[in-house]
Design a protein around this motif. Sequence first.
Motif, PDB file in Angstrom:
ATOM      1  N   MET A   1      99.509  43.651  15.352  1.00 20.65           N
ATOM      2  CA  MET A   1      98.763  42.906  16.222  1.00 20.65           C
ATOM      3  C   MET A   1      99.833  42.423  17.481  1.00 20.65           C
ATOM      4  SD  MET A   1      96.635  40.357  13.964  1.00 20.65           S
ATOM      5  CE  MET A   1      97.251  38.870  14.463  1.00 20.65           C
ATOM      6  N   LYS A   2      99.179  43.178  18.807  1.00 20.79           N
ATOM      7  CA  LYS A   2     100.115  42.829  19.796  1.00 20.79           C
ATOM      8  C   LYS A   2      99.934  41.332  20.230  1.00 20.79           C
ATOM      9  CE  LYS A   2     100.144  47.316  21.836  1.00 20.79           C
ATOM     10  NZ  LYS A   2      99.840  48.228  23.039  1.00 20.79           N
ATOM     11  N   LYS A   3     101.008  41.032  20.697  1.00 24.08           N
ATOM     12  CA  LYS A   3     101.252  39.445  21.347  1.00 24.08           C
ATOM     13  C   LYS A   3     100.993  39.586  22.968  1.00 24.08           C
ATOM     14  CE  LYS A   3     103.844  37.216  17.898  1.00 24.08           C
ATOM     15  NZ  LYS A   3     105.127  36.215  17.585  1.00 24.08           N
ATOM     16  N   VAL A   4      99.793  38.895  23.452  1.00 21.91           N
ATOM     17  CA  VAL A   4      99.404  39.106  24.770  1.00 21.91           C
ATOM     18  C   VAL A   4      99.592  37.779  25.440  1.00 21.91           C
ATOM     19  CG1 VAL A   4      97.259  39.745  26.053  1.00 21.91           C
ATOM     20  CG2 VAL A   4      97.615  41.032  23.784  1.00 21.91           C
ATOM     21  N   TRP A   5     100.036  38.068  26.848  1.00 25.84           N
ATOM     22  CA  TRP A   5      99.984  37.093  27.834  1.00 25.84           C
ATOM     23  C   TRP A   5      98.877  37.506  29.006  1.00 25.84           C
ATOM     24  CZ3 TRP A   5     102.099  32.399  27.898  1.00 25.84           C
ATOM     25  CH2 TRP A   5     101.874  31.706  29.062  1.00 25.84           C
ATOM     26  N   ILE A   6      98.008  36.342  29.277  1.00 21.09           N
ATOM     27  CA  ILE A   6      97.099  36.833  30.469  1.00 21.09           C
ATOM     28  C   ILE A   6      97.548  36.229  31.960  1.00 21.09           C
ATOM     29  CG2 ILE A   6      94.999  36.738  31.243  1.00 21.09           C
ATOM     30  CD1 ILE A   6      94.007  36.707  28.056  1.00 21.09           C
ATOM     31  N   TYR A   7      97.641  36.802  32.808  1.00 21.82           N
ATOM     32  CA  TYR A   7      97.790  36.349  34.065  1.00 21.82           C
ATOM     33  C   TYR A   7      96.526  36.525  34.950  1.00 21.82           C
ATOM     34  CZ  TYR A   7      99.969  35.140  38.508  1.00 21.82           C
ATOM     35  OH  TYR A   7     100.305  34.169  39.431  1.00 21.82           O
ATOM     36  N   ALA A   8      95.751  35.475  35.267  1.00 18.65           N
ATOM     37  CA  ALA A   8      94.562  35.655  35.877  1.00 18.65           C
ATOM     38  C   ALA A   8      94.313  34.239  36.797  1.00 18.65           C
ATOM     39  CB  ALA A   8      93.301  35.847  34.969  1.00 18.65           C
ATOM     40  N   PRO A   9      95.087  34.016  37.599  1.00 20.33           N
ATOM     41  CA  PRO A   9      95.207  32.718  38.448  1.00 20.33           C
ATOM     42  C   PRO A   9      93.979  32.593  39.254  1.00 20.33           C
ATOM     43  CG  PRO A   9      96.788  33.969  39.331  1.00 20.33           C
ATOM     44  CD  PRO A   9      96.341  34.809  38.111  1.00 20.33           C
ATOM     45  N   LEU A  10      93.329  33.668  39.749  1.00 21.83           N
ATOM     46  CA  LEU A  10      92.271  33.836  40.594  1.00 21.83           C
ATOM     47  C   LEU A  10      90.956  34.266  40.028  1.00 21.83           C
ATOM     48  CD1 LEU A  10      94.415  34.838  43.671  1.00 21.83           C
ATOM     49  CD2 LEU A  10      93.869  32.481  43.173  1.00 21.83           C
ATOM     50  N   ALA A  11      90.860  34.651  38.916  1.00 21.97           N
ATOM     51  CA  ALA A  11      89.856  35.160  38.106  1.00 21.97           C
ATOM     52  C   ALA A  11      88.828  33.993  37.750  1.00 21.97           C
ATOM     53  CB  ALA A  11      90.244  36.025  36.816  1.00 21.97           C
TER      54      ALA A  11
END
Length: 136
Positions: A1-11
């Motif tokens: 299982m991949k560990k994921v970081w989400i960068y979506a400050p303006l979404a």
Amino acid sequence: MKKVWIYAPLAGTGDQEDIKEILSDALCVIVGTGPGLPQDEQIDLVIVILTPDLESDPNLEIIIAEATRRGCEVLGIWPKSSEAGALPEPLKNYADSILAWGAQAICGHIGTDGAREFQQSDGSREKYKQTDRNPC
């Protein structure tokens, strides 16, 4: 299982919640979101939601540089209802892949280690782009 970081400050909130659901379906562990990668957490994949204002975001280059330094895969995803805009320079230079919005494409990509794909927001494919990343 991949560990994921989400960068979506303006979404929009809907896009952020939808991407979390897609990643859950792809059996990923979301370790966080926001403007800074945690120093004490292993992260395999950094996802950047490609909103129109991202090009002027001062944190983007810092996030991409840190992800690259740590050997994380960087995946840009066009939002659901977007038209292809200008791709920010850090992503032009260091993204491993850029995908259109779509659960099937995103989950399919996450299941392939090292596969690179570059798409427009409508899902049409672009030629492979050589990036400045060291693929070792």
